[in-house]
Design a protein around this motif. Structure first.
Motif, PDB file in Angstrom:
ATOM      1  N   GLU A 200       0.834  -1.174  -0.249  1.00  0.00           N
ATOM      2  CA  GLU A 200      -0.018  -0.039  -0.006  1.00  0.00           C
ATOM      3  C   GLU A 200       0.914   1.321  -0.091  1.00  0.00           C
ATOM      4  O   GLU A 200       0.510   2.229  -0.697  1.00  0.00           O
ATOM      5  CB  GLU A 200      -1.011   0.211   1.203  1.00  0.00           C
ATOM      6  CG  GLU A 200      -2.207  -1.027   1.409  1.00  0.00           C
ATOM      7  CD  GLU A 200      -3.160  -0.914   2.232  1.00  0.00           C
ATOM      8  OE1 GLU A 200      -2.730  -0.489   3.412  1.00  0.00           O
ATOM      9  OE2 GLU A 200      -4.136  -1.458   2.147  1.00  0.00           O
ATOM     10  N   ASP A 201       2.060   1.338   0.770  1.00  0.00           N
ATOM     11  CA  ASP A 201       2.748   2.357   0.678  1.00  0.00           C
ATOM     12  C   ASP A 201       3.476   2.613  -0.615  1.00  0.00           C
ATOM     13  O   ASP A 201       3.583   3.946  -1.104  1.00  0.00           O
ATOM     14  CB  ASP A 201       4.038   2.221   1.913  1.00  0.00           C
ATOM     15  CG  ASP A 201       3.498   1.913   3.244  1.00  0.00           C
ATOM     16  OD1 ASP A 201       2.407   2.713   3.500  1.00  0.00           O
ATOM     17  OD2 ASP A 201       4.114   1.263   4.177  1.00  0.00           O
TER      18      ASP A 201
ATOM     19  N   LYS B  53      -2.727   4.789   1.769  1.00  0.00           N
ATOM     20  CA  LYS B  53      -4.298   4.379   2.055  1.00  0.00           C
ATOM     21  C   LYS B  53      -4.949   5.399   1.416  1.00  0.00           C
ATOM     22  O   LYS B  53      -6.246   5.263   1.520  1.00  0.00           O
ATOM     23  CB  LYS B  53      -4.570   4.198   3.712  1.00  0.00           C
ATOM     24  CG  LYS B  53      -3.760   3.123   4.183  1.00  0.00           C
ATOM     25  CD  LYS B  53      -4.062   3.017   5.641  1.00  0.00           C
ATOM     26  CE  LYS B  53      -3.200   1.888   6.437  1.00  0.00           C
ATOM     27  NZ  LYS B  53      -3.438   0.836   6.063  1.00  0.00           N
TER      28      LYS B  53
ATOM     29  N   THR C 186      -7.575   7.128  -0.921  1.00  0.00           N
ATOM     30  CA  THR C 186      -8.445   6.301  -1.914  1.00  0.00           C
ATOM     31  C   THR C 186      -9.214   7.059  -2.877  1.00  0.00           C
ATOM     32  O   THR C 186      -9.774   6.391  -3.774  1.00  0.00           O
ATOM     33  CB  THR C 186      -9.681   5.269  -0.996  1.00  0.00           C
ATOM     34  OG1 THR C 186     -10.099   6.249  -0.245  1.00  0.00           O
ATOM     35  CG2 THR C 186      -8.768   4.272  -0.454  1.00  0.00           C
TER      36      THR C 186
ATOM     37  N   LYS D 176      -5.211   8.587  -6.573  1.00  0.00           N
ATOM     38  CA  LYS D 176      -5.146   7.482  -7.280  1.00  0.00           C
ATOM     39  C   LYS D 176      -4.477   7.617  -8.731  1.00  0.00           C
ATOM     40  O   LYS D 176      -3.664   6.873  -9.253  1.00  0.00           O
ATOM     41  CB  LYS D 176      -6.152   6.374  -7.865  1.00  0.00           C
ATOM     42  CG  LYS D 176      -7.025   5.897  -6.226  1.00  0.00           C
ATOM     43  CD  LYS D 176      -8.135   4.936  -6.635  1.00  0.00           C
ATOM     44  CE  LYS D 176      -8.369   3.876  -5.528  1.00  0.00           C
ATOM     45  NZ  LYS D 176      -9.800   3.267  -5.625  1.00  0.00           N
TER      46      LYS D 176
ATOM     47  N   ASP E 143      -0.722   0.324  -8.952  1.00  0.00           N
ATOM     48  CA  ASP E 143      -1.626   0.167  -8.047  1.00  0.00           C
ATOM     49  C   ASP E 143      -1.243  -1.015  -7.101  1.00  0.00           C
ATOM     50  O   ASP E 143      -0.277  -1.568  -7.291  1.00  0.00           O
ATOM     51  CB  ASP E 143      -2.904  -0.221  -8.692  1.00  0.00           C
ATOM     52  CG  ASP E 143      -2.824  -1.375  -9.485  1.00  0.00           C
ATOM     53  OD1 ASP E 143      -2.101  -2.336  -9.077  1.00  0.00           O
ATOM     54  OD2 ASP E 143      -3.400  -1.410 -10.637  1.00  0.00           O
ATOM     55  N   VAL E 144      -1.943  -1.208  -5.867  1.00  0.00           N
ATOM     56  CA  VAL E 144      -1.540  -2.179  -4.684  1.00  0.00           C
ATOM     57  C   VAL E 144      -1.545  -3.701  -5.416  1.00  0.00           C
ATOM     58  O   VAL E 144      -0.598  -4.287  -5.195  1.00  0.00           O
ATOM     59  CB  VAL E 144      -2.612  -2.147  -3.926  1.00  0.00           C
ATOM     60  CG1 VAL E 144      -2.334  -3.268  -2.697  1.00  0.00           C
ATOM     61  CG2 VAL E 144      -2.585  -0.892  -3.070  1.00  0.00           C
TER      62      VAL E 144
END
Length: 304
Positions: free
Chosen positions: A171-172, A177, A179, A184, A190-191
Motif C-alpha cells: 500500500e505504501d 491508504k 483512496t 489514485k 496500484d496495490v
C-alpha cells in the motif's frame, strides 16, 4: 619431481577433454567396442549424470596410437609406443574388471604423470581447472548505481515509509491508504501490481532499492541479484573454489550441461580436500569420505 604448474594441469585437462569428446574434425578416438558405453559412472537410461566423466580405455589407447602413427620424430614415436605398452600392462595387471569398466578418471592421469603428487595438490589442480570452466558461465559483475541515483531511491523510500516504520508495504509503494480519485491518479502503480511483483510482504530499504533500481545495475554492495534489460536476472553465487560470480538465474539450455560439469569438478575438489585433511591428521580426522561420495575402486582414492 616438482608438483604440476597451473599451465601443466590445464594442458592435461585439455587432452582429457579431447580424448573424451573426440577431435574437432569429428573423427572419434574410440577404435573398438570393448568399453562401449563407459563414459561416466554407469546410471540407468534417462538418469542425470552427477559425476565427472571418465575416459573409455579404448579411446585413450586409440588417442595414443594416433599420436604414434602421425609422429614425425622417431623418439616421440618410441615414447608413444612405450606409453601404449605401459597402459595395456596397467589395465591388464593392476586393475579389477570393475575398475576397467569404470574407465580412466582425470585424477588418475594426474597421478600417472606426477606419481608423488599429494591429495592437496590434486585438489589445487582441480581448482585451477574449475576456475577455467567457471569463466565460461560467469557474467561481468554489474556496476553499482551512482551516488545521485542511490540518494534519489533512498529519498523515495523514506517518503513512502509512512510513519517511519523502516519498511514499506504494498500500500505504501502504491501511494498509501489514500483512496480518492485524485490520489489514485497521482500513483503510477496500484496495490495489486505491487503485490504481484513483491508478494504480500513488507520491503526494507535495501529490498526497495533492488526493486526500483535501474536495469543492469546493482542497487547496493550487498545486492545478490540484478534484473537485466532483456528481462533475465543475474544472481550472485559463491563457488567451492572460493570465487564469487554472477550467473543467469535461468540459464540457456546449452549452459546447463556446463554447470553440471562445474558442479562435478567441485565435488572432486571436496573429495580431495577431505583426503588431504585426513592425511594431515590421520588420528583425529577419521574417514575422509564419511558422506559416501567416495567409491572403492573408482580410480580416485590414494590406495587404488
Amino acid at each position: 619431481g616438482p608438483p604440476a604448474t597451473e599451465d601443466e594441469a590445464l594442458s592435461v585437462y585439455r587432452v582429457f577433454r579431447t580424448v573424451l569428446h573426440g577431435p574437432t574434425d569429428g573423427r572419434g578416438f574410440d577404435s573398438s567396442d570393448e568399453d562401449e558405453g563407459v563414459e561416466l559412472a554407469t546410471v540407468p537410461d534417462g538418469a542425470q549424470q552427477t559425476g565427472l566423466a571418465r575416459l573409455r580405455w579404448s579411446a585413450l589407447l586409440a588417442w595414443v596410437q594416433q599420436k604414434e602413427d602421425f609422429a614425425e620424430d622417431f623418439r616421440y614415436r618410441s615414447v608413444c609406443a612405450s606409453m601404449t605398452r605401459a597402459l595395456r600392462s596397467w589395465k591388464q595387471n593392476c586393475m579389477t574388471s570393475e575398475e576397467r569398466a569404470a574407465g580412466v578418471h582425470l585424477t588418475q592421469l594426474f597421478r600417472w604423470i606426477w606419481p608423488g603428487v599429494t591429495s592437496e595438490h590434486v585438489a589445487a589442480m582441480l581448482t585451477w581447472i574449475c576456475l577455467n570452466e567457471v569463466d565460461k558461465i560467469r557474467h561481468p559483475t554489474p556496476r553499482l548505481i551512482d551516488q545521485d541515483e542511490r540518494r534519489r531511491l533512498e529519498n523515495i523510500f523514506h517518503n513512502m515509509d509512512f510513519g517511519s516504520k523502516g519498511h514499506c508495504t504494498a500500500e505504501d509503494v502504491a501511494g498509501g491508504k489514500a483512496t480518492g480519485v485524485e490520489a489514485k491518479l497521482r500513483n503510477i502503480v496500484d496495490v495489486q501490481t505491487v503485490r504481484a511483483v513483491c508478494g504480500d510482504r513488507s520491503l526494507d530499504e535495501r529490498e526497495f532499492m533492488e526493486l526500483m533500481c535501474q536495469d543492469d545495475f546493482r542497487a547496493h554492495e550487498g545486492a545478490q541479484q540484478v534484473v537485466l534489460r532483456d528481462g533475465n536476472k543475474l544472481k550472485q553465487q559463491r563457488r567451492e573454489t572460493g570465487v564469487t560470480i554472477w550467473v543467469l538465474e535461468n540459464p540457456p539450455q546449452w549452459e546447463v550441461p556446463h554447470r553440471r560439469l562445474v558442479d562435478a569438478i567441485e565435488a572432486e575438489i571436496r573429495h580431495w580436500r577431505r583426503l588431504a585433511q585426513s592425511e594431515a591428521c590421520p588420528s583425529s580426522c577419521g574417514e575422509a569420505d564419511s558422506d559416501g561420495e567416495s567409491q572403492a575402486g573408482d580410480g580416485r582414492d590414494r590406495d587404488s
